[in-house]
Design an enzyme around this catalytic site. Structure first.
Site, PDB file in Angstrom:
ATOM      1  CB  THR A  27      -0.900   0.084   1.135  1.00 28.60           C
ATOM      2  OG1 THR A  27      -0.076   0.267   2.424  1.00 28.60           O
ATOM      3  CG2 THR A  27      -1.702  -1.218   1.371  1.00 28.60           C
ATOM      4  CB  ALA A  56       1.706  -0.231   6.729  1.00 30.01           C
ATOM      5  CB  VAL A  82       8.096  -0.161   8.241  1.00 32.75           C
ATOM      6  CG1 VAL A  82       7.877   1.349   8.406  1.00 32.75           C
ATOM      7  CG2 VAL A  82       7.794  -0.826   9.658  1.00 32.75           C
ATOM      8  CE  LYS A  83       5.727   0.595  -0.763  1.00 27.07           C
ATOM      9  NZ  LYS A  83       4.597   0.997  -1.401  1.00 27.07           N
ATOM     10  CG  LEU A  84      11.034   3.658   6.584  1.00 28.32           C
ATOM     11  CD1 LEU A  84      12.486   3.255   7.097  1.00 28.32           C
ATOM     12  CD2 LEU A  84      10.091   4.554   7.242  1.00 28.32           C
TER      13      LEU A  84
END
Ligand code: E4P
Length: 215
Positions: A27, A56, A82-84
Site C-alpha cells: 500500500t 504499510a 514498514v515502507k520508508l
C-alpha cells in the site's frame, strides 16, 4: 517470482487472493487515501485476508519519527513491513528497525545507487519504480536489471520488488531479469489472465462440443 497486489482496496485483495496466486500486498499513502480508510484499519483487515508480507508506509520525514511509526505498524501484525521513502533519515531508521527485526521496504527507488544504500542499511525489500521512470522518458526496466546485477554480485538478501507497474510487459520484464517480486495493480493482474486466442479457443471448443453432442 512472487506476486503482490499494489492496492488498499479490500475487495480487490479478496478477489485476487481467491485466485491462489497472491503472495503479499503493498500500500502507499495515495492508495490508502483513495479508499477513505485509515492505515491501521486497512492493514489489519488485509492481514486477516492475506498470509504474506504487507507494506504499510510511514509518513514521518525524520529518522526518530520513522522508527516510532515503524514500531507501531509492526505491532499490528507479524506480516507487516514498514515502507520508508528513500532518504538519509530512512537509511538511519532502516538500520535501527532492521536490527530490531522489523522489516523495511525502501520505496521510491529510482537509481541503482539508492538500492545499494538501502540494502547496506538492512532493508528487507527495495521498490524500484518502473512506470514513473517510463513516464519521464527513461526505460524503467533498465533499473531492474542494474539492481539485480548489483545484488547478485554481492549476495544481498534484500528482495527486489518491481513497483509502479503499468502493464503486463512490465511484469514480464521484472520476471525476465529475476526480480524477487512484482507488485501489480488489480487491472494489470486482470489483463495478465486473458489472451484473445484463449477466448477464441474456448469458444471454439465449446461450440464443437455442443455440435458433437447434438448428433
Ligand atoms: C509501490 O509499492 C507503490 O505503491 C506503487 O507501485 C506506485 O505506483 P504508481 O507509480 O503507479 O503510483
Amino acid at each position: 517470482m512472487k506476486i503482490f497486489i499494489d492496492t488498499a482496496n479490500i475487495e480487490s485483495i479478496k478477489e485476487i487472493n481467491s485466485w491462489g496466486i497472491l503472495d503479499g500486498v503493498t500500500t502507499n499513502p495515495s492508495l490508502i487515501a483513495k479508499e477513505g480508510i485509515d492505515l491501521r484499519t486497512c492493514v489489519k483487515r488485509i492481514s486477516e485476508i492475506v498470509d504474506g508480507p504487507i507494506s504499510a508506509e510511514a509518513i514521518s520525514m525524520d529518522a526518530e519519527g520513522m522508527v516510532r511509526e515503524g514500531r507501531e505498524l509492526a505491532e499490528i501484525h507479524d506480516n507487516i513491513n514498514v515502507k520508508l521513502p528513500m532518504c538519509v533519515d530512512a537509511l538511519k531508521a532502516t538500520k535501527i528497525l532492521s536490527n530490531e527485526g522489523i522489516e523495511v521496504n525502501m520505496t521510491l527507488i529510482f537509481s541503482p545507487h539508492q538500492a545499494l544504500l538501502a540494502a547496506k542499511a538492512g532493508a528487507a525489500f527495495v521498490s524500484p519504480f518502473v512506470g514513473r521512470l517510463d513516464d519521464i522518458g527513461h526505460y524503467g526496466a533498465n533499473l531492474l536489471t542494474e539492481i539485480m546485477a548489483i545484488f547478485n554480485n554481492y549476495g544481498y538478501d534484500t528482495e527486489v520488488i518491481a513497483a509502479s507497474i503499468r502493464h503486463p510487459v512490465h511484469v514480464f520484464e521484472a520476471a525476465a531479469v529475476g526480480c524477487d517480486i512484482a507488485t501489480i495493480p488489480y487491472d494489470v493482474l486482470k489483463k495478465m489472465v486473458s489472451h484473445p486466442k484463449t477466448d477464441e479457443g474456448i469458444e471454439r471448443f465449446l461450440a464443437d462440443h455442443k455440435r458433437s453432442t447434438k448428433k
